[in-house]
Scaffold this motif. Structure first.
Motif, mmCIF file in Angstrom:
data_model
loop_
_atom_site.group_PDB
_atom_site.id
_atom_site.type_symbol
_atom_site.label_atom_id
_atom_site.label_comp_id
_atom_site.label_asym_id
_atom_site.label_seq_id
_atom_site.Cartn_x
_atom_site.Cartn_y
_atom_site.Cartn_z
ATOM 1 N N ASP A 159 0.816 -1.203 0.000
ATOM 2 C CA ASP A 159 0.000 0.000 0.000
ATOM 3 C C ASP A 159 0.850 1.254 0.000
ATOM 4 O O ASP A 159 2.070 1.193 -0.129
ATOM 5 N N ALA A 160 0.178 2.384 0.171
ATOM 6 C CA ALA A 160 0.882 3.652 0.123
ATOM 7 C C ALA A 160 1.914 3.756 1.240
ATOM 8 O O ALA A 160 2.992 4.326 1.057
ATOM 9 N N ALA A 161 1.620 3.162 2.378
ATOM 10 C CA ALA A 161 2.565 3.244 3.498
ATOM 11 C C ALA A 161 3.860 2.511 3.141
ATOM 12 O O ALA A 161 4.956 3.006 3.407
ATOM 13 N N ARG A 200 5.833 4.700 0.979
ATOM 14 C CA ARG A 200 6.413 5.809 1.730
ATOM 15 C C ARG A 200 7.650 5.351 2.505
ATOM 16 O O ARG A 200 8.647 6.038 2.573
ATOM 17 N N TRP A 201 7.593 4.123 3.086
ATOM 18 C CA TRP A 201 8.737 3.637 3.854
ATOM 19 C C TRP A 201 9.934 3.314 2.965
ATOM 20 O O TRP A 201 11.069 3.588 3.300
ATOM 21 N N ARG A 204 -0.619 8.270 -4.908
ATOM 22 C CA ARG A 204 -1.933 7.956 -5.477
ATOM 23 C C ARG A 204 -2.354 6.508 -5.261
ATOM 24 O O ARG A 204 -3.412 6.106 -5.707
ATOM 25 N N ARG A 215 9.407 14.930 5.866
ATOM 26 C CA ARG A 215 8.169 14.167 5.950
ATOM 27 C C ARG A 215 8.410 12.654 5.969
ATOM 28 O O ARG A 215 7.541 11.888 6.333
ATOM 29 N N LEU A 246 9.749 9.926 10.182
ATOM 30 C CA LEU A 246 8.624 9.956 11.094
ATOM 31 C C LEU A 246 9.121 9.594 12.467
ATOM 32 O O LEU A 246 9.399 8.451 12.754
ATOM 33 N N ALA A 272 7.692 10.804 15.549
ATOM 34 C CA ALA A 272 6.740 10.790 16.666
ATOM 35 C C ALA A 272 6.258 9.381 16.972
ATOM 36 O O ALA A 272 5.868 8.633 16.097
ATOM 37 N N ALA A 315 2.607 8.339 15.906
ATOM 38 C CA ALA A 315 2.417 7.869 14.539
ATOM 39 C C ALA A 315 2.769 6.390 14.455
ATOM 40 O O ALA A 315 2.085 5.602 13.811
ATOM 41 N N THR A 346 -0.120 4.251 15.594
ATOM 42 C CA THR A 346 -1.242 4.230 14.665
ATOM 43 C C THR A 346 -0.915 3.359 13.461
ATOM 44 O O THR A 346 -1.703 2.531 13.031
ATOM 45 N N VAL A 347 0.271 3.595 12.915
ATOM 46 C CA VAL A 347 0.658 2.853 11.720
ATOM 47 C C VAL A 347 0.729 1.375 12.044
ATOM 48 O O VAL A 347 0.267 0.528 11.295
ATOM 49 N N PRO A 407 -9.344 7.154 -4.826
ATOM 50 C CA PRO A 407 -7.989 6.650 -4.976
ATOM 51 C C PRO A 407 -7.573 5.774 -3.806
ATOM 52 O O PRO A 407 -6.888 4.791 -3.969
ATOM 53 N N LEU A 408 -7.974 6.134 -2.583
ATOM 54 C CA LEU A 408 -7.537 5.386 -1.410
ATOM 55 C C LEU A 408 -8.767 4.945 -0.626
ATOM 56 O O LEU A 408 -9.793 5.624 -0.630
ATOM 57 N N GLU A 455 -6.929 3.663 4.402
ATOM 58 C CA GLU A 455 -5.653 4.151 3.882
ATOM 59 C C GLU A 455 -5.543 5.654 4.058
ATOM 60 O O GLU A 455 -4.494 6.187 4.410
ATOM 61 N N ARG A 464 -4.690 6.498 7.560
ATOM 62 C CA ARG A 464 -3.297 6.246 7.886
ATOM 63 C C ARG A 464 -2.383 7.277 7.254
ATOM 64 O O ARG A 464 -1.424 7.747 7.858
ATOM 65 N N ASP A 476 -2.514 10.285 9.284
ATOM 66 C CA ASP A 476 -1.715 10.120 10.497
ATOM 67 C C ASP A 476 -0.237 10.329 10.205
ATOM 68 O O ASP A 476 0.482 10.972 10.971
ATOM 69 N N LEU A 477 0.180 9.753 9.095
ATOM 70 C CA LEU A 477 1.590 9.881 8.733
ATOM 71 C C LEU A 477 1.957 11.337 8.544
ATOM 72 O O LEU A 477 3.008 11.796 8.975
ATOM 73 N N ALA A 525 2.310 13.372 11.639
ATOM 74 C CA ALA A 525 3.561 13.114 12.345
ATOM 75 C C ALA A 525 4.652 14.115 11.986
ATOM 76 O O ALA A 525 5.612 14.297 12.726
ATOM 77 N N ASP A 526 4.485 14.758 10.831
ATOM 78 C CA ASP A 526 5.525 15.707 10.400
ATOM 79 C C ASP A 526 5.684 16.860 11.369
ATOM 80 O O ASP A 526 6.782 17.291 11.676
#
Lengths: 174, 650, 152
Positions: free
Chosen positions: B200-202, B205-206, B268, B631, B634, B636, B639, B642-643, C135-136, C140, C143, C146-147, C150-151
């Motif tokens: 997924d998007a996470a 991102r990682w 996206r 960005r 991460l 905190a 977060a 939650t993740v 899209p999400l 998602e 989340r 949330d991400l 965190a910034d």
């Protein structure tokens, strides 16, 4: 069929190809001269510069054309095999001394023995170029009509002699 | 003792890597926290063990322990200390150990900088890295042990190949390997996501910053290698399409596609399968490169001494690692969701086109590199595929990419409008047209090729300038670092294109016979030959030439090219002397001594050649700026929680 | 640039600085230029992977001499290449000839490109029929939010 299997399929073909590739030698270049008439040339001989040699002289005979030089390390490895083979008298061996100094070539043969019936002398390497020589020693087997039938790149080993050269000589002499 | 200690550390690291590979992966699948918790300590342990082994080998080089076969074959008491240390990776065994060290180092970095990631995810990533490391360590120990003893010990080492006795050896291989091996992190993230069924998007991102950092190293490594070849090989080329160069370039092309597609996946949620496939492909190509270089299936300038046993081992390793990954991909990919809808004209589409072009270019390079092998394997004879082929097929594939680079960042996500893009970019088109017409004329002769290249570079630069102005005017605040990074990297690409086009079209070269006092002029620069003197280096003697370089009658500097004869090698080495500059390099190298005091001398005038590497440097810098985007860091703890729960639920 | 630079030697001459210009190494620079052009696309056989133009190997020097001779005889580039191919085979050509064995090599990149474009277009079409408009997923989105939080 799952279309997501496509990358795996491509990869399997690639691995198969690489596996075959492991057993090939990328540096051995086959000669395009096989099956073609041996290129003509006339050069002086090593021991007697006033005499010349030309492949025409050998027409009607099956003969080995070995390219060697005194500076060539693997020629020394090959030489005893040639000396021994020459004793059988099965086939005349012509030894082209390639890009050498005349004295060096003569001394080398005096020291390690001379298996050659004739030793032509190619001082500037022009004959070598016509025969596509790129790494001495190289050996050509030429038939009665003057056509190149086989080429060995690198030293002749007893195995090559037994399995390739002798059978081919026998067949060509029939 | 030291080598035995190193050997022992390696053997131990093999089993620790196995534990690092198996336990956390099983633990993550079965949701057993104790097993998951093993991942980080095991990673640290295997890293320390490999580091100890590497340190032992380095020490053995430092103290000239010629009772070790590898040291005796690659070093020598006469070798300067700097090269004695870098000789550690001057041959097959040591460079492979460097590979493993970097892999362990990347894994350790993931273990350290992933506090905010869910533990199960980290365990999977480290587990995959552990398995890869296990395979490579087994390869080192079974076929390429650098600690093998030589009995009896050699009196003196055989020394390092003179070509490698250059600062290039100090920085090029470590950089390149950092890039190569860094792709394993992107790979491990991809496999971890597939295993977890959580693509997924996470995930994007990682893995994005890791991929970007690996890409930076790869870019720098390739650029440094190219620069090294340019000044060291003495004939002034900068890229030869040699199989080994291609082996490093193919992962770069795919990695470049990957960092672009990761952007889409992150922003996206689209192209997930494709992104995962690219991550697998980038690392697979790194492994393939290792195979090509070390197995001897292709002839190359850089090839290591080869041994068929090694070839078979890497091929099996490659088959297992990549085969199982692609199988996993085939099993999991059909269940992955498509992500957001977008129209035919959108930033998503443009980035997909970018990906298609980069992957096709990579496919063309792969085809050309392997074609001699294909023909040979089919028994159709031998042929060579060289620079003329690669230039002919690679350049046309890249041209549309250069056109799109300007448009991509302007197009909107989801739905872009052609009218909008045209409205915002038309001034860039005008600039490009003018540049294409005028610049080559200013530079000398007008050629279609150089006009096209300069027009495209101007197009990209003008578009960057326009976008920056528009973005700052829009009043939406300072754009994020990732945006600036992208612009810098794209500007680097334009600079690279300028360098390639200029040096390709306007370089001048002269081969002359020079006696002291004579001059030769190339590209407006005059070299006056002052003479040659013999000098003694640490382990070589050299004929050192002196040339007075001047321009328009003004003396610039004295250049000293050398012709070196290393004590340990019969091959003379040419050390060119280069006066580098922003708009041109002038390059002089000594050929053969001729009669009297005369020498054969080769001089080059190379306009804008440094822009080639400068462009690569800018691309890396852009990557660095983007990767440093806060960005992605991460910190905190909230977060994290939650993740983590989110990931578990998914 | 070249035009500008062309003035430089003249300027130097007028100041009398141009002591003595070194002679080109090659007897005939025109022949040499063609030699470099041709030899750049030929492979040196004894080297690992170098062009005939760049190699310092003995055989490469001999072959350059031979090629120089052929150029002086007025042979075309093609004839020179044929001369070498007839002796050493296709292996010497860095630019493989277009013939049945190399159709795939020369056509491959083009086929890949076309296949890539077709796959791309069909994917985009199919996708637009299938993909949901959001899209999400909600989860998602949450989340992602949330991400981002965190910034700060």
């Amino acid at each position: 069929m799952n279309k997501f299997l496509l990358p795996l399929g491509i990869f399997i073909v690639l691995v198969a190809l690489l596996a075959v590739g492991l057993n090939l030698n990328p540096r051995e270049v086959p000669s395009p001269l096989i099956g073609k008439p041996a290129p003509a040339f006339t050069v002086p001989q090593l021991h007697s510069p006033e005499k010349t040699f030309s492949p025409q002289d050998m027409l009607g005979k099956v003969w080995l054309f070995n390219v060697w030089a005194s500076w060539c390390v693997s020629c020394r490895e090959e030489h005893p095999i040639l000396v021994e083979f020459a004793r059988t008298g099965m086939v005349p061996i012509v030894g082209l001394d390639y890009k050498d100094k005349r004295e060096d070539g003569q001394r080398w043969l005096a020291r390690f023995g001379n298996p050659y019936s004739i030793v032509p002398f190619d001082a500037d390497g022009r004959v070598g170029i016509d025969y596509g020589v790129y790494g001495v020693p190289e050996t050509y087997l030429i038939d009665k009509a003057g056509v190149i039938r086989f080429k060995q790149i690198g030293p002749i080993t007893p195995e090559v002699l037994e399995k390739k050269i002798i059978p081919l000589v026998q067949e060509l002499n029939k | 003792m030291t080598p035995e200690l190193g050997h022992f550390a390696l053997i131990l690291s093999l089993w620790v890597a196995l534990a690092q590979g198996v336990l956390p992966l099983v633990g993550a699948q079965r949701n057993q926290p104790q097993w998951i918790a093993i991942a980080r300590p095991a990673t640290t342990a295997s890293f320390l063990l490999v580091a100890i082994a590497f340190a032992c080998l380095t020490w053995s080089f430092y103290i000239n322990d010629f009772s070790i076969a590898y040291v005796a074959a690659h070093s020598n008491t006469q070798l300067p200390t700097m090269y004695r240390i870098s000789a550690v990776w001057g041959g097959h065994e040591g460079s492979l150990l460097l590979w493993v060290l970097m892999l362990a180092g990347w894994a350790q970095a993931v273990a350290l900088f992933s506090r905010q990631l869910p533990d199960a995810m980290v365990a999977r990533v480290l587990g995959v890295l552990g398995l890869v490391m296990f395979g490579l360590l087994a390869f080192v120990l079974l076929t390429s042990n650098p600690f093998e003893r030589l009995l009896p010990a050699a009196e003196e080492g055989r020394s390092l190949n003179p070509l490698l006795q250059d600062p290039g050896l100090v920085y090029h291989p470590p950089m390149l390997y950092m890039g190569y091996v860094g792709m394993s992190v992107a790979f491990a993230f991809a496999i971890a996501a597939l295993l977890a069924g959580q693509l997924d998007a996470a995930w994007a991102r990682w893995s994005r910053p890791w991929t970007t950092v690996a890409w930076i190293f790869l870019t720098l490594g390739i650029a440094l290698g190219s620069w090294w070849a340019y000044y060291e090989l003495g004939w002034g080329g900068w890229w030869f399409w040699d199989p080994v160069e291609n082996a490093s370039f193919m992962p770069w092309l795919v990695a470049t596609a990957l960092i672009h597609s990761l952007a889409v996946t992150e922003k996206r949620g689209s192209f997930k399968n494709w992104t995962v496939l690219l991550a697998i492909a980038a690392f697979s190509l790194s492994l393939l490169g290792t195979f090509l270089v070390r197995s001897g299936v292709l002839t190359s300038v850089h090839a290591f001494a080869t041994d068929p046993r090694r070839g078979i081992f890497i091929l099996i390793l490659l088959a297992i690692v990549v085969g199982s990954s692609l199988l996993l991909f085939a099993l999991r990919a059909p269940k992955v969701s498509l992500g957001g809808r977008f129209s035919l004209l959108s930033r998503e589409t443009l980035l997909l086109v970018n990906n298609v072009l980069l992957v096709v270019a990579c496919g063309a390079v792969l085809l050309g590199t392997l074609y001699p092998l294909i023909i040979d394997a089919l028994g159709l004879g031998k042929l060579s595929v060289g620079p003329p082929y690669f230039n002919a097929v690679f350049v046309p594939i890249m041209l549309p990419l250069l056109v799109l680079v300007a448009a991509g960042p302007i197009a909107r996500w989801k739905q872009a409008e052609l009218g909008d893009i045209v409205r915002r970019l038309w001034p860039a088109a005008v600039v490009a047209l003018l540049a294409g017409i005028a610049l080559p004329m200013l530079a000398g002769e007008w050629h279609g090729y150089v006009a096209l290249a300069l027009a495209l570079a101007a197009w990209i630069i003008a578009a960057i300038v326009l976008q920056t102005i528009q973005r700052l005017k829009a009043g939406t605040g300072n754009p994020p670092p990732s945006w600036w990074g992208m612009q810098i990297a794209h500007f680097g690409l334009a600079a690279f294109v300028i360098g390639v086009a200029m040096v390709g079209s306007y370089e001048e070269e002269r081969d002359v016979r020079m006696s002291p006092g004579e001059t030769v002029t190339v590209g407006g620069h005059t070299f006056k030959f002052l003479g040659v003197e013999d000098v003694r280096g640490p382990n070589y003697t050299a004929a050192r030439g002196s040339f007075e370089l001047s321009k328009d009658g003004k003396m610039l500097r004295i250049l000293h090219p050398e012709k070196r004869n290393y004590d340990s090698s019969a091959m003379p080495m040419t050390e060119a002397a280069i006066d580098a500059g922003l708009t041109r390099d002038v390059y002089v190298s000594l050929g053969e001594p001729l009669e009297g005091a005369a020498w054969a001398v080769r001089v080059y005038f190379k306009p804008f050649v440094d822009w080639i590497w400068g462009g690569c440097l800018l691309m890396s810098l852009g990557g660095l700026v983007a990767a440093a985007d806060r960005r992605y860091r991460l910190k905190a703890r909230t977060a994290t929680k939650t993740v983590a729960t989110g990931a578990m639920a998914a | 640039m070249k035009r500008l630079l062309a003035l430089v030697p003249a300027a130097l001459l007028s100041f009398g600085l141009l002591a003595n210009e070194a002679a080109p190494l090659a007897e005939d620079p025109v022949v040499e230029q063609r030699l470099v052009h041709i030899a750049g696309e030929l492979r040196c056989l004894v080297c690992q992977n170098e062009s005939l133009a760049g190699s310092q190997a003995d055989l490469a020097k001999d072959l350059r001499r031979e090629v120089r001779g052929l150029i002086k005889e007025g042979k075309s580039d093609e004839e020179v290449k044929d001369f070498l191919v007839s002796r050493y085979g296709d292996f010497v050509l860095y630019r493989p000839q277009v013939k049945p064995e190399t159709y795939l090599l020369w056509g491959g990149p083009f086929i890949l490109l076309v296949a890539g474009i077709i796959a791309l277009v069909s994917y985009l079409r199919r996708r637009n029929r299938l993909a949901p408009d959001t899209p999400l997923t909600e989860e998602e989105k949450k989340r992602a939010a949330d991400l981002l939080k965190a910034d700060s």
